[in-house]
Motif scaffolding. Structure first.
Motif, PDB file in Angstrom:
ATOM      1  N   THR A 184      24.977  54.885 -40.516  1.00 53.36           N
ATOM      2  CA  THR A 184      24.157  56.004 -40.041  1.00 53.36           C
ATOM      3  C   THR A 184      22.680  55.687 -40.283  1.00 53.36           C
ATOM      4  OG1 THR A 184      24.133  57.231 -42.120  1.00 53.36           O
ATOM      5  CG2 THR A 184      25.949  57.690 -40.608  1.00 53.36           C
ATOM      6  N   LEU A 204      18.503  57.914 -39.751  1.00 52.67           N
ATOM      7  CA  LEU A 204      17.922  59.257 -39.607  1.00 52.67           C
ATOM      8  C   LEU A 204      16.951  59.303 -38.432  1.00 52.67           C
ATOM      9  CD1 LEU A 204      17.110  60.273 -43.323  1.00 52.67           C
ATOM     10  CD2 LEU A 204      19.228  60.642 -42.002  1.00 52.67           C
ATOM     11  N   CYS A 223      19.850  68.738 -39.234  1.00 50.04           N
ATOM     12  CA  CYS A 223      20.283  69.318 -37.955  1.00 50.04           C
ATOM     13  C   CYS A 223      21.296  68.422 -37.259  1.00 50.04           C
ATOM     14  CB  CYS A 223      19.091  69.453 -36.998  1.00 50.04           C
ATOM     15  SG  CYS A 223      17.678  70.325 -37.670  1.00 50.04           S
ATOM     16  N   ARG A 224      21.897  68.986 -36.218  1.00 53.11           N
ATOM     17  CA  ARG A 224      22.588  68.170 -35.220  1.00 53.11           C
ATOM     18  C   ARG A 224      21.706  68.070 -33.979  1.00 53.11           C
ATOM     19  NH1 ARG A 224      24.617  71.513 -31.165  1.00 53.11           N
ATOM     20  NH2 ARG A 224      24.815  73.690 -31.792  1.00 53.11           N
ATOM     21  N   VAL A 254      18.001  64.534 -38.175  1.00 58.22           N
ATOM     22  CA  VAL A 254      19.355  64.409 -37.616  1.00 58.22           C
ATOM     23  C   VAL A 254      19.938  63.068 -38.053  1.00 58.22           C
ATOM     24  CG1 VAL A 254      20.745  64.231 -35.502  1.00 58.22           C
ATOM     25  CG2 VAL A 254      18.805  65.822 -35.597  1.00 58.22           C
ATOM     26  N   PRO A 255      21.110  63.081 -38.730  1.00 56.78           N
ATOM     27  CA  PRO A 255      21.784  61.802 -38.987  1.00 56.78           C
ATOM     28  C   PRO A 255      22.380  61.284 -37.682  1.00 56.78           C
ATOM     29  CG  PRO A 255      23.132  63.628 -39.780  1.00 56.78           C
ATOM     30  CD  PRO A 255      21.859  64.237 -39.263  1.00 56.78           C
ATOM     31  N   VAL A 256      22.184  60.005 -37.416  1.00 57.49           N
ATOM     32  CA  VAL A 256      22.576  59.383 -36.145  1.00 57.49           C
ATOM     33  C   VAL A 256      23.577  58.265 -36.424  1.00 57.49           C
ATOM     34  CG1 VAL A 256      21.671  57.931 -34.249  1.00 57.49           C
ATOM     35  CG2 VAL A 256      20.402  59.968 -34.995  1.00 57.49           C
ATOM     36  N   GLN A 257      24.540  58.093 -35.505  1.00 58.58           N
ATOM     37  CA  GLN A 257      25.509  56.993 -35.652  1.00 58.58           C
ATOM     38  C   GLN A 257      25.467  56.108 -34.419  1.00 58.58           C
ATOM     39  OE1 GLN A 257      29.228  59.008 -36.155  1.00 58.58           O
ATOM     40  NE2 GLN A 257      29.224  59.863 -34.096  1.00 58.58           N
TER      41      GLN A 257
END
Lengths: 259, 259
Positions: free
Chosen positions: A168, A170, A186-187, A237-240
């Protein structure tokens, strides 16, 4: 790359180009935290997404813009910059942190997928480097980044201290202005661009088209990045980068694929 | 765009360019299923990821390559092609299906994020069009696409009949050769590229760099696309474009962001 035993090594990248005010502000914060190496495009690379340069060669040169900062400009995309940094400068000894930006303009919601700023951070994460992209809601070359800097510092400190969950990174966006209420996790909002193409004729009466568009938010949630920014919060937002839609696998397994 | 009352409207795109053999094969399958409109780059756009063209205008022209097929070439990226098709050709009346490819070369695992082929399909999905990207494990211009065609047809028929789960698309990859064992629904393997830059000097003794690399698979799972392809299955991975790492939100909410 010079080694500093007790300070983290920080790679700074962007997509607006190495002379952009946004990256200068990000370098200033990074210098407070560690040993900084900058690899950035030699010109604007906005909207390049996760593009890499494979059909032509890359140029890559050391430059001397800011005192005490090791800097390189690259003819390629933001993702190329990260690949070159990892391979040619850090030579496999990964930096402790990769920060991208500060982008001139928001990269909230669906913009994460078009953004060179965020794609550089995604590439950092693919390389297992703790990575963060930063963006400000102001396209201007005179944008005021001063209010974002204390938040950038605390977010970087937390990432350096805690690490990030595996695979992940950010995505951090800042509202314009000084009146920031704090940080919201957040999403990504469910939103998209409605394209409009501005059709013109060249002097030889042949048509050409400028891509323009209107941002459409379909998401009423108060847990989204769009909501947070509209309410003067810094959105995180955490991103993958694993794009598998795992929830869809059982659905597809019920289909009949007999040929 | 001509309307055919009882046949689906199918948008065909790619990243290898409008004259590539792969798109010709995909057009042939699409013509068996519906009314075909092709919008494809006027030259190679491999590795362009989700790039869009915002710093310069686009060119967009009708061409006449294959009998009975409405075709346009575009100076931009694969994602630009989809945006132009939706806005300028379909004029908001969405196609029933968007198919991208057939790519010359695999787009399994992490390659989905670099791929122009897959990014065009992702853009179709963002536009709420059922979308599929197809790729074959053969970079050659003489690649044999014949064994993939019956699978492409059944997968398209299933998508047209069932629709896809919201905000998802399909990434379909074919092994090289005729000995295909069938279709496997998979997840994206945990793999990446280890970059190597081939450094050369130009005639003026200035260095330049070619991006090359070695594909590294860290994933021993037998439910991955890499495993399926190595075992002569057609891999089908459901893909999503919401990049939020939802599982990381509770972790980040425990952090201290006091400035």
């Amino acid at each position: 790359m010079k080694k500093h035993a007790n300070r983290p090594n920080i790679l700074v990248v962007n997509d607006d180009g190495i002379t952009a005010p946004g990256i200068k502000n990000l370098i200033e914060v990074a210098q407070e935290l560690g040993n900084v190496v900058v690899v950035a495009p030699d010109g604007p690379q906005s909207g390049m997404g996760h593009a890499i340069t494979i059909g032509k060669p890359l140029r890559f040169d050391k430059v001397d813009l800011y005192p005490g900062v090791e800097m390189y400009k690259c003819s390629g995309t933001p993702v190329d910059c990260v690949k070159l940094a990892v391979n040619k400068i850090f030579k496999g000894q990964k930096p402790d942190l990769c920060v991208s930006g500060i982008n001139h303009g928001l990269n909230n919601s669906i913009n994460v997928i078009y953004s060179g700023t965020m794609s550089a951070a995604v590439e950092g994460a693919i390389e297992s480097i703790p990575s963060i992209g930063f963006s400000l809601d102001d396209f201007s070359q005179e944008a005021d980044f001063s209010h974002s800097k204390k938040f950038i510092k605390i977010i970087c400190e937390q990432v350096l201290a805690n690490g990030l969950p595996p695979a992940t990174l950010l995505n951090v966006n800042f509202p314009k202005g000084a009146d920031l209420k704090g940080i919201k996790i957040c999403r990504q909002a469910n939103a998209k661009w409605a394209e409009e193409f501005d059709e013109r004729n060249d002097p030889y009466q042949r048509p050409y088209y400028w891509l323009t568009g209107v941002f459409q938010n379909f998401d009423k949630g108060e847990d989204t990045d769009v909501w947070a920014l509209e309410n003067n919060y810094v959105s995180v937002v955490p991103v993958q980068f694993d794009l598998t839609a795992h929830h869809a696998i059982p659905v597809l397994n019920t289909w009949n694929f007999d040929v």
